[in-house]
Write a protein that holds these residues in place. Structure first.
Motif, PDB file in Angstrom:
ATOM      1  N   THR A 119       3.851 -18.455  20.316  1.00  0.00           N
ATOM      2  CA  THR A 119       5.039 -18.234  19.560  1.00  0.00           C
ATOM      3  C   THR A 119       5.958 -17.015  20.331  1.00  0.00           C
ATOM      4  O   THR A 119       5.058 -16.310  21.288  1.00  0.00           O
ATOM      5  N   SER A 120       7.016 -16.942  20.201  1.00  0.00           N
ATOM      6  CA  SER A 120       7.716 -16.138  21.142  1.00  0.00           C
ATOM      7  C   SER A 120       7.590 -14.750  21.154  1.00  0.00           C
ATOM      8  O   SER A 120       7.800 -14.066  22.195  1.00  0.00           O
ATOM      9  N   ASP A 121       6.897 -14.181  20.196  1.00  0.00           N
ATOM     10  CA  ASP A 121       6.162 -12.557  20.295  1.00  0.00           C
ATOM     11  C   ASP A 121       5.025 -12.357  20.857  1.00  0.00           C
ATOM     12  O   ASP A 121       4.488 -11.171  20.782  1.00  0.00           O
ATOM     13  N   THR A 122       4.624 -13.453  21.408  1.00  0.00           N
ATOM     14  CA  THR A 122       3.019 -13.450  21.804  1.00  0.00           C
ATOM     15  C   THR A 122       3.152 -12.592  23.386  1.00  0.00           C
ATOM     16  O   THR A 122       3.781 -13.206  24.082  1.00  0.00           O
ATOM     17  N   LYS A 130      -5.515 -18.395  16.222  1.00  0.00           N
ATOM     18  CA  LYS A 130      -4.814 -17.401  15.575  1.00  0.00           C
ATOM     19  C   LYS A 130      -3.307 -17.771  15.198  1.00  0.00           C
ATOM     20  O   LYS A 130      -2.624 -16.671  14.765  1.00  0.00           O
ATOM     21  N   ILE A 131      -2.828 -18.737  15.805  1.00  0.00           N
ATOM     22  CA  ILE A 131      -1.349 -19.231  15.583  1.00  0.00           C
ATOM     23  C   ILE A 131      -1.236 -20.168  14.479  1.00  0.00           C
ATOM     24  O   ILE A 131      -1.853 -21.299  14.416  1.00  0.00           O
ATOM     25  N   ALA A 132      -0.155 -20.110  13.449  1.00  0.00           N
ATOM     26  CA  ALA A 132      -0.012 -20.998  12.527  1.00  0.00           C
ATOM     27  C   ALA A 132       0.800 -22.008  12.998  1.00  0.00           C
ATOM     28  O   ALA A 132       2.049 -21.687  13.763  1.00  0.00           O
ATOM     29  N   LYS A 149      -6.335 -27.966  20.153  1.00  0.00           N
ATOM     30  CA  LYS A 149      -7.690 -27.819  19.235  1.00  0.00           C
ATOM     31  C   LYS A 149      -8.557 -28.713  19.449  1.00  0.00           C
ATOM     32  O   LYS A 149      -9.775 -28.677  19.305  1.00  0.00           O
ATOM     33  N   LEU A 150      -8.188 -29.955  19.809  1.00  0.00           N
ATOM     34  CA  LEU A 150      -9.017 -31.067  19.947  1.00  0.00           C
ATOM     35  C   LEU A 150     -10.030 -30.764  21.225  1.00  0.00           C
ATOM     36  O   LEU A 150     -11.211 -30.830  21.460  1.00  0.00           O
TER      37      LEU A 150
END
Length: 231
Positions: A119-122, A130-132, A149-150
């Motif tokens: 995400t842009s705020d990471t 931890k990211i949706a 994820k794979l």
């Protein structure tokens, strides 16, 4: 595909060897070496097809001969994730199958991801868990999130994996080599032509193709001698 033994070319099904103008492209990017002509074997393949559309003999030959897999392929556009799933997610799954196809030691996989999965705020080190995925702004980013994820699951099952989250590819200050179709390059070209610069505080950071390839080569060599060197 790059091979150590040039005679391997003779074992390939000639109909599958795609005569692409890869030499001029590598020369343009100042990456060409004379011995590449005998070592690089371009194959016509498709990430959206089972076993990449290769015939069984060629597929098995690749699985037997390859020392590393660099998975850089993806469909990049503004389509929703559902339109990119076959190439970006299922295609990555097929790469994992190739890496584990034979009974010999599994082929180390170097997966080229993207900073778009963040995400842009990471600002700190973070795992994609931890990211949706719905927080990601594009279908491309979402498809690469699923593909990561794979790859991470394959690593959990002991496939040697290294993941690279690459950002923008910048113009080399030494050779002026750049990705001529990159929107960012067009943006910079427009700035130079108009002699104006937009008033925003964003800082753009990136590395050149040469720097990327050198970093990945170094990492691959380290994993060859040290075993599983995963990220």
């Amino acid at each position: 595909m790059m091979v150590k033994d040039p005679s391997y070319l003779a074992s390939m099904s000639r109909s599958t060897v795609e005569r692409l103008d890869y030499e001029s492209e590598l020369q343009l990017n100042v990456l060409w070496k004379k011995n590449f002509q005998k070592r690089i074997i371009p194959l016509k393949a498709d990430l959206e097809e089972s076993q990449f559309g290769l015939d069984q003999q060629t597929y098995e030959s690749v699985a037997e001969q390859v020392d590393f897999i660099y998975h850089y392929g993806a469909t990049v556009n503004r389509f929703p994730c559902s339109k990119l799933y076959q190439s970006n997610v299922c295609g990555t799954g097929d790469i994992i199958r190739l890496a584990t196809y034979t009974k010999r030691p599994q082929i180390p996989m170097h997966y080229i991801s993207t900073v778009s999965v963040l995400t842009s705020d990471t600002n700190n080190k973070i795992f994609v868990d931890k990211i949706a995925p719905e927080s990601l702004s594009t279908g491309y980013a979402q498809s690469k999130w699923v593909a990561e994820k794979l790859v991470m699951e394959a690593n959990r099952l002991e496939l040697p994996v290294t993941i690279y989250r690459l950002g923008s590819t910048e113009t080399s200050t030494k050779t002026c080599v750049c990705n001529r179709t990159d929107p960012l390059i067009f943006f910079f070209a427009t700035i130079m032509n108009l002699h104006v610069y937009p008033a925003f505080g964003r800082k753009n950071e990136g590395i050149t193709n040469k720097e990327k390839s050198t970093a990945m080569e170094t990492r691959a060599n380290r994993s060859l001698y040290n075993g599983n060197d995963s990220v």
